[in-house]
Structures are given as C-alpha cells and as structure tokens.
Design a protein around this motif. Sequence first.
Motif, PDB file in Angstrom:
ATOM      1  N   VAL A 198       0.841  -1.197   0.000  1.00 38.42           N
ATOM      2  CA  VAL A 198       0.000   0.000   0.000  1.00 38.42           C
ATOM      3  C   VAL A 198       0.878   1.248   0.000  1.00 38.42           C
ATOM      4  CG1 VAL A 198      -1.888   1.214   1.165  1.00 38.42           C
ATOM      5  CG2 VAL A 198      -1.727  -1.277   1.321  1.00 38.42           C
ATOM      6  N   PHE A 199       1.909   1.247   0.839  1.00 37.07           N
ATOM      7  CA  PHE A 199       2.820   2.390   0.912  1.00 37.07           C
ATOM      8  C   PHE A 199       3.523   2.617  -0.428  1.00 37.07           C
ATOM      9  CE2 PHE A 199       7.095   4.095   1.733  1.00 37.07           C
ATOM     10  CZ  PHE A 199       6.761   5.305   2.340  1.00 37.07           C
TER      11      PHE A 199
ATOM     12  N   LEU B 119       9.870   2.714   5.735  1.00 35.62           N
ATOM     13  CA  LEU B 119      11.141   3.328   5.340  1.00 35.62           C
ATOM     14  C   LEU B 119      11.974   2.384   4.483  1.00 35.62           C
ATOM     15  CD1 LEU B 119      12.299   5.204   8.595  1.00 35.62           C
ATOM     16  CD2 LEU B 119      11.196   6.162   6.573  1.00 35.62           C
ATOM     17  N   THR B 120      11.826   1.090   4.713  1.00 37.44           N
ATOM     18  CA  THR B 120      12.585   0.086   3.952  1.00 37.44           C
ATOM     19  C   THR B 120      11.674  -0.674   2.984  1.00 37.44           C
ATOM     20  OG1 THR B 120      12.257  -1.539   5.732  1.00 37.44           O
ATOM     21  CG2 THR B 120      14.255  -0.199   5.827  1.00 37.44           C
ATOM     22  N   ALA B 121      10.597  -0.009   2.556  1.00 44.20           N
ATOM     23  CA  ALA B 121       9.545  -0.671   1.784  1.00 44.20           C
ATOM     24  C   ALA B 121      10.061  -1.316   0.510  1.00 44.20           C
ATOM     25  CB  ALA B 121       8.429   0.325   1.457  1.00 44.20           C
ATOM     26  N   SER B 122      10.930  -0.622  -0.208  1.00 42.58           N
ATOM     27  CA  SER B 122      11.415  -1.165  -1.483  1.00 42.58           C
ATOM     28  C   SER B 122      12.159  -2.482  -1.271  1.00 42.58           C
ATOM     29  CB  SER B 122      12.335  -0.155  -2.166  1.00 42.58           C
ATOM     30  OG  SER B 122      11.630   1.021  -2.485  1.00 42.58           O
ATOM     31  N   TRP B 123      13.018  -2.518  -0.257  1.00 43.31           N
ATOM     32  CA  TRP B 123      13.778  -3.740   0.030  1.00 43.31           C
ATOM     33  C   TRP B 123      12.850  -4.853   0.494  1.00 43.31           C
ATOM     34  CZ3 TRP B 123      14.550  -6.841   4.303  1.00 43.31           C
ATOM     35  CH2 TRP B 123      15.578  -7.773   4.200  1.00 43.31           C
ATOM     36  N   VAL B 124      11.904  -4.508   1.401  1.00 43.38           N
ATOM     37  CA  VAL B 124      10.968  -5.515   1.918  1.00 43.38           C
ATOM     38  C   VAL B 124      10.123  -6.078   0.785  1.00 43.38           C
ATOM     39  CG1 VAL B 124       8.977  -5.893   3.429  1.00 43.38           C
ATOM     40  CG2 VAL B 124      10.896  -4.505   4.227  1.00 43.38           C
ATOM     41  N   HIS B 125       9.675  -5.192  -0.107  1.00 42.69           N
ATOM     42  CA  HIS B 125       8.821  -5.639  -1.206  1.00 42.69           C
ATOM     43  C   HIS B 125       9.581  -6.556  -2.160  1.00 42.69           C
ATOM     44  CE1 HIS B 125       6.278  -5.163  -4.899  1.00 42.69           C
ATOM     45  NE2 HIS B 125       5.353  -5.347  -3.994  1.00 42.69           N
ATOM     46  N   LYS B 126      10.853  -6.246  -2.396  1.00 40.36           N
ATOM     47  CA  LYS B 126      11.662  -7.114  -3.253  1.00 40.36           C
ATOM     48  C   LYS B 126      11.844  -8.482  -2.609  1.00 40.36           C
ATOM     49  CE  LYS B 126      14.347  -3.481  -5.550  1.00 40.36           C
ATOM     50  NZ  LYS B 126      15.678  -2.840  -5.685  1.00 40.36           N
ATOM     51  N   PHE B 127      11.990  -8.494  -1.287  1.00 39.09           N
ATOM     52  CA  PHE B 127      12.225  -9.745  -0.564  1.00 39.09           C
ATOM     53  C   PHE B 127      10.948 -10.580  -0.452  1.00 39.09           C
ATOM     54  CE2 PHE B 127      12.438 -12.138   3.465  1.00 39.09           C
ATOM     55  CZ  PHE B 127      13.550 -12.933   3.190  1.00 39.09           C
TER      56      PHE B 127
ATOM     57  N   LYS C 103      12.778  11.725  -0.053  1.00 38.79           N
ATOM     58  CA  LYS C 103      12.493  12.619   1.068  1.00 38.79           C
ATOM     59  C   LYS C 103      11.000  12.699   1.339  1.00 38.79           C
ATOM     60  CE  LYS C 103      13.195  17.355   2.702  1.00 38.79           C
ATOM     61  NZ  LYS C 103      13.762  18.689   2.381  1.00 38.79           N
ATOM     62  N   THR C 104      10.206  12.801   0.293  1.00 42.97           N
ATOM     63  CA  THR C 104       8.754  12.873   0.455  1.00 42.97           C
ATOM     64  C   THR C 104       8.196  11.565   0.995  1.00 42.97           C
ATOM     65  OG1 THR C 104       8.634  14.434  -1.391  1.00 42.97           O
ATOM     66  CG2 THR C 104       6.582  13.393  -0.718  1.00 42.97           C
ATOM     67  N   ARG C 105       8.756  10.440   0.534  1.00 39.34           N
ATOM     68  CA  ARG C 105       8.298   9.137   1.038  1.00 39.34           C
ATOM     69  C   ARG C 105       8.559   9.013   2.532  1.00 39.34           C
ATOM     70  NH1 ARG C 105      10.392   7.132  -3.948  1.00 39.34           N
ATOM     71  NH2 ARG C 105      12.329   6.463  -2.942  1.00 39.34           N
ATOM     72  N   ARG C 106       9.714   9.496   2.984  1.00 42.77           N
ATOM     73  CA  ARG C 106      10.002   9.453   4.432  1.00 42.77           C
ATOM     74  C   ARG C 106       9.022  10.319   5.207  1.00 42.77           C
ATOM     75  NH1 ARG C 106      15.437   9.618   2.495  1.00 42.77           N
ATOM     76  NH2 ARG C 106      15.529  11.870   2.853  1.00 42.77           N
ATOM     77  N   ARG C 107       8.679  11.477   4.651  1.00 46.22           N
ATOM     78  CA  ARG C 107       7.735  12.371   5.332  1.00 46.22           C
ATOM     79  C   ARG C 107       6.342  11.744   5.386  1.00 46.22           C
ATOM     80  NH1 ARG C 107       4.122  16.222   3.847  1.00 46.22           N
ATOM     81  NH2 ARG C 107       4.625  15.938   1.653  1.00 46.22           N
ATOM     82  N   ILE C 108       5.926  11.112   4.292  1.00 46.90           N
ATOM     83  CA  ILE C 108       4.621  10.456   4.266  1.00 46.90           C
ATOM     84  C   ILE C 108       4.581   9.306   5.268  1.00 46.90           C
ATOM     85  CG2 ILE C 108       3.099   9.009   2.846  1.00 46.90           C
ATOM     86  CD1 ILE C 108       3.876  10.757   0.453  1.00 46.90           C
ATOM     87  N   ALA C 109       5.677   8.542   5.359  1.00 49.52           N
ATOM     88  CA  ALA C 109       5.740   7.436   6.322  1.00 49.52           C
ATOM     89  C   ALA C 109       5.590   7.950   7.751  1.00 49.52           C
ATOM     90  CB  ALA C 109       7.056   6.685   6.167  1.00 49.52           C
ATOM     91  N   LEU C 110       6.275   9.050   8.052  1.00 44.88           N
ATOM     92  CA  LEU C 110       6.196   9.618   9.399  1.00 44.88           C
ATOM     93  C   LEU C 110       4.797  10.147   9.697  1.00 44.88           C
ATOM     94  CD1 LEU C 110       7.592  10.473  12.016  1.00 44.88           C
ATOM     95  CD2 LEU C 110       8.264  12.604  10.879  1.00 44.88           C
ATOM     96  N   LEU C 111       4.212  10.887   8.745  1.00 42.20           N
ATOM     97  CA  LEU C 111       2.873  11.444   8.950  1.00 42.20           C
ATOM     98  C   LEU C 111       1.829  10.345   9.103  1.00 42.20           C
ATOM     99  CD1 LEU C 111       2.865  14.443   6.416  1.00 42.20           C
ATOM    100  CD2 LEU C 111       2.973  14.554   8.913  1.00 42.20           C
TER     101      LEU C 111
END
Length: 202
Positions: free
Chosen positions: A23-24, A159-167, A34-42
């Motif tokens: 979803v993220f 924050l690590t979504a790309s790596w998690v999704h690949k795994f 940078k925007t992805r990190r801000r969205i994750a925090l918000l």
Amino acid sequence: MIDLIATFIFFFAVIDPIGTVPVFIAVTQQHDAKTRRRIALLATLASAIILLFFVVAGEFILTAMKIPLPAFQIAGGIVLFLFALSMIFGESKPEQEVKLASSGNETAVFPLAVPSIAGPGAMLAAVLLTENSRYNLWEQAQTVFVMLSVLFVVYILMLTASWVHKFVGDSGASVISRIMGLILASVATSNVLTGIKDYFLL
C-alpha cells in the motif's frame, strides 16, 4: 502484568505491517525519497493519534451510550472475525488497499493511515485491550506501549519498503496477510466467548 507477546501478536495481526508495504509503495511511487520518508512519518503519527483516541475515549463513548462492555466485546469479536475471514478468503489487505491507493486519494491519511494501518480491527483492539474493568492503569499503559511498538515496526517497514517488497513480493505479502487473518480469527473467537461469559455474569 499483561502477556506482552500475545498482545504484540494481536496488534501485529490487526495492523498487519507487512500488508502495509505494498500500500505504501502504491501511494508513494510518484514521490522522491524525502517525500516518502515524510509520508511514512505522517501516516505513523496519524495512526498513533487515532488509536490513542480510541484507547482514551472509546470506553467513555460506550458508557455514555449505555452499552455494556461485554456486548461491545461480543460485537467487536464478531466484526474482527468477519474482518479475519475477508483477509483469509477474500482479497487480502494489501490487494484491497492498493486499489484504494490507485483511486487518486494518495495521501498519508487515506488510504495509508486509515484504513491500512489504523483500520477497524486496530480500533476495536485498542478499546478491547484497555477495558477499565479488566485492566488497571499500568496494564493499559503496557498495552499502549506494545501498540506503539507495532506502529514503530510499521514505520521502519515503510522506510525500507522497497527492500521488503523485493524480498517478500506481492504474493508473499498476501500469504502473510492470510496467516494474520487466521490468527485474528482465533483471537476474535476467544473475545466472543469471553464476552458471552462476562455478559451472563453481570
């Protein structure tokens, strides 16, 4: 003293951090790092505020409406069970909410914070696991700590979504979501049985 591990598993099942990853990615695919990190925090902060509201005000609202807690526990257990069945037999959580993300409402609040992270199951869990009649203030504080720790896991995974999704992949996230649904169904059944027992002891 609450069972910290059982409570963590319960919140992990209803929040489903792994299922939030696709979803993220869908919500933030057009944004820079940078925007992805801000969205994750918000999204994490918004989810925490929503769930804390239900911890603090949920039982007061029920009391004001003169709804006995066992009745809410039974109803909540049934809703959680239906939610679990949809996770097991229907579209998994990531499949449902990726569609919401692609509808154009791509913000940190919707569909990321609600309903992906702080969904109906998490809201019900926040109320059920902090009942004043069953848990003292220290136990409720422990539950809040566990809930916030699960939200922290969600934040790290985003924050690590790309790596998690690949795994894990979309299929892996779907399988994990269905396993979480099975665990949630068991917890929901236990809540219904406990609620029935407490109702007849009133």
